[in-house]
Design a protein around this motif. Structure first.
Motif, PDB file in Angstrom:
ATOM      1  N   LYS A 164       0.817  -1.218   0.000  1.00 39.30           N
ATOM      2  CA  LYS A 164       0.000   0.000   0.000  1.00 39.30           C
ATOM      3  C   LYS A 164       0.851   1.268   0.000  1.00 39.30           C
ATOM      4  N   TYR A 165       2.086   1.150   0.457  1.00 37.52           N
ATOM      5  CA  TYR A 165       2.982   2.305   0.520  1.00 37.52           C
ATOM      6  C   TYR A 165       3.628   2.524  -0.838  1.00 37.52           C
ATOM      7  N   VAL A 166       3.224   3.593  -1.521  1.00 39.17           N
ATOM      8  CA  VAL A 166       3.728   3.891  -2.858  1.00 39.17           C
ATOM      9  C   VAL A 166       4.775   4.999  -2.747  1.00 39.17           C
ATOM     10  N   ASN A 167       5.967   4.729  -3.279  1.00 38.87           N
ATOM     11  CA  ASN A 167       7.064   5.693  -3.210  1.00 38.87           C
ATOM     12  C   ASN A 167       6.757   6.912  -4.082  1.00 38.87           C
ATOM     13  N   THR A 168       6.853   8.102  -3.525  1.00 41.10           N
ATOM     14  CA  THR A 168       6.572   9.330  -4.276  1.00 41.10           C
ATOM     15  C   THR A 168       7.837   9.990  -4.816  1.00 41.10           C
ATOM     16  N   THR A 169       8.999   9.410  -4.514  1.00 35.25           N
ATOM     17  CA  THR A 169      10.281  10.049  -4.866  1.00 35.25           C
ATOM     18  C   THR A 169      10.435  10.371  -6.351  1.00 35.25           C
ATOM     19  N   PRO A 170      10.028   9.481  -7.269  1.00 38.28           N
ATOM     20  CA  PRO A 170      10.226   9.817  -8.690  1.00 38.28           C
ATOM     21  C   PRO A 170       9.535  11.099  -9.119  1.00 38.28           C
ATOM     22  N   CYS A 171       8.478  11.472  -8.414  1.00 42.46           N
ATOM     23  CA  CYS A 171       7.710  12.668  -8.792  1.00 42.46           C
ATOM     24  C   CYS A 171       7.947  13.841  -7.852  1.00 42.46           C
ATOM     25  N   VAL A 172       7.699  13.600  -6.580  1.00 38.73           N
ATOM     26  CA  VAL A 172       7.650  14.689  -5.611  1.00 38.73           C
ATOM     27  C   VAL A 172       8.999  14.876  -4.933  1.00 38.73           C
ATOM     28  N   LYS A 173       9.444  16.100  -4.871  1.00 36.12           N
ATOM     29  CA  LYS A 173      10.680  16.450  -4.184  1.00 36.12           C
ATOM     30  C   LYS A 173      10.320  17.058  -2.830  1.00 36.12           C
ATOM     31  N   TRP A 174      10.516  16.280  -1.782  1.00 34.33           N
ATOM     32  CA  TRP A 174      10.160  16.722  -0.442  1.00 34.33           C
ATOM     33  C   TRP A 174      11.366  17.373   0.230  1.00 34.33           C
ATOM     34  N   GLU A 175      11.104  18.371   1.035  1.00 33.11           N
ATOM     35  CA  GLU A 175      12.156  18.994   1.831  1.00 33.11           C
ATOM     36  C   GLU A 175      12.397  18.225   3.124  1.00 33.11           C
ATOM     37  N   SER A 176      11.450  17.392   3.515  1.00 32.64           N
ATOM     38  CA  SER A 176      11.580  16.641   4.760  1.00 32.64           C
ATOM     39  C   SER A 176      12.633  15.545   4.635  1.00 32.64           C
ATOM     40  N   LYS A 177      13.268  15.239   5.744  1.00 38.28           N
ATOM     41  CA  LYS A 177      14.188  14.116   5.774  1.00 38.28           C
ATOM     42  C   LYS A 177      13.401  12.816   5.864  1.00 38.28           C
ATOM     43  N   GLY A 178      14.043  11.726   5.495  1.00 39.01           N
ATOM     44  CA  GLY A 178      13.384  10.434   5.560  1.00 39.01           C
ATOM     45  C   GLY A 178      12.835  10.006   4.214  1.00 39.01           C
ATOM     46  N   TYR A 179      11.843   9.125   4.240  1.00 36.70           N
ATOM     47  CA  TYR A 179      11.287   8.526   3.033  1.00 36.70           C
ATOM     48  C   TYR A 179       9.804   8.874   2.955  1.00 36.70           C
ATOM     49  N   MET A 180       9.378   9.291   1.760  1.00 41.35           N
ATOM     50  CA  MET A 180       8.006   9.748   1.581  1.00 41.35           C
ATOM     51  C   MET A 180       7.202   8.735   0.772  1.00 41.35           C
TER      52      MET A 180
END
Length: 285
Positions: A164-180
């Protein structure tokens, strides 16, 4: 005695005249309230109104604005773009302005969930919009949820075994540390991974995302579609004429069904009575 009769007749005549004047004024006002338009929304009619419309047109609780040729709804002090108004099932579809077309890197601006809406009906103090729609069908009355959620989570470690956890990294650039990650649908306690916290939550009425593993591109498309909210409270107040009865949208007749409440023989308890009355409102009155 003759004087009293004359006075009674005079009062009745004056009441009739006042009634005719009021009815004529209502008809004249109604004829002034032609549908408004803004951008792709071309049928803005009662109870909705555009800011700047004549004061007697529409209801101020359902006032929309036209900004840069986009119809805008102010919902809980936040601006949403209106995608469609459905005058048959009393729903309004809106989208978060932070979600942009042709860009999976865009994110919703606002944190919004069902808990923001009050689905209770209080006469004179009702929430103009609801997150659910009370319906009536062959199986009887039931409450339909109008949207599900897309939940963004910030995790301290990678999550690889929970589909259910879909990685958003390819699209979204988060400023937060860790994994989104993003999850489609409601989050249960069993789904919650240790070390993860909710960062953002946004609704969508694009159903079926949680049936299989969804890509983030699909989630972004669902956010672009927007989410529905119900303005049935107004229709019930306007057509059922009773704050103490239940009002349902009948999915078979596409009309409202009003269930009034009646007192028992002792005048103490109130229960639903009758089989319900079908009514239909016209948005152009």
């Amino acid at each position: 005695m003759t004087i009293w009769k004359d006075m009674v007749l005079l009062v009745m005549f004056l009441l009739f005249v006042v009634q005719q004047i009021c009815a004529r004024n209502e008809q004249e006002h109604a004829s002034d309230c032609l549908p408004s338009s803004c951008g792709k929304i071309a049928n803005i009619s009662r109870p909705f109104r555009l800011k700047g419309d004549p004061v007697h047109c529409g209801d101020r609780r359902y006032e929309l604005s036209c900004e840069n040729n986009i119809t805008v709804l102010n919902l809980y002090s936040r601006k949403y773009h209106v995608q469609a108004i459905n005058y048959i099932n009393f729903t309004l579809r809106v989208v978060d302005p932070g979600v942009e077309e042709q860009s999976c890197s865009s994110l919703p601006r606002y944190f919004l969930s069902r808990s923001n809406f009050s689905d209770a009906y209080h006469a004179g103090d009702m929430d103009p919009y609801r997150a659910t729609l009370d319906q009536f069908s062959e199986v009887g009355p039931h409450r339909k949820s109008l949207f599900q959620h897309i939940i963004y989570l910030n995790c301290s470690h990678p999550v690889s075994e929970n589909y259910k956890y879909v990685n958003t990294t390819p699209c979204v650039k988060w400023e937060s540390k860790g994994y989104m990650y993003a999850i489609a649908g409601d989050l249960t306690s069993a789904d919650f991974e240790v070390g993860c916290r909710i960062k953002l939550l946004s609704p969508t009425s694009w159903w079926g995302l949680d049936a299989n593993k969804s890509s983030y591109t699909m989630m972004n498309s669902a956010l672009l579609y927007g989410f529905e909210i119900s303005w049935k409270n107004f229709a019930c107040e306007d057509q059922c004429h009773s704050p103490y009865g239940d009002c349902y949208f009948d999915s078979s007749t596409l009309k409202l069904r009003c269930f009034p409440y009646c007192n028992d023989i002792f005048g103490v308890l109130e229960t639903k009575c009758g089989k319900g009355i079908h009514v239909q409102m016209s948005p152009f009155l």
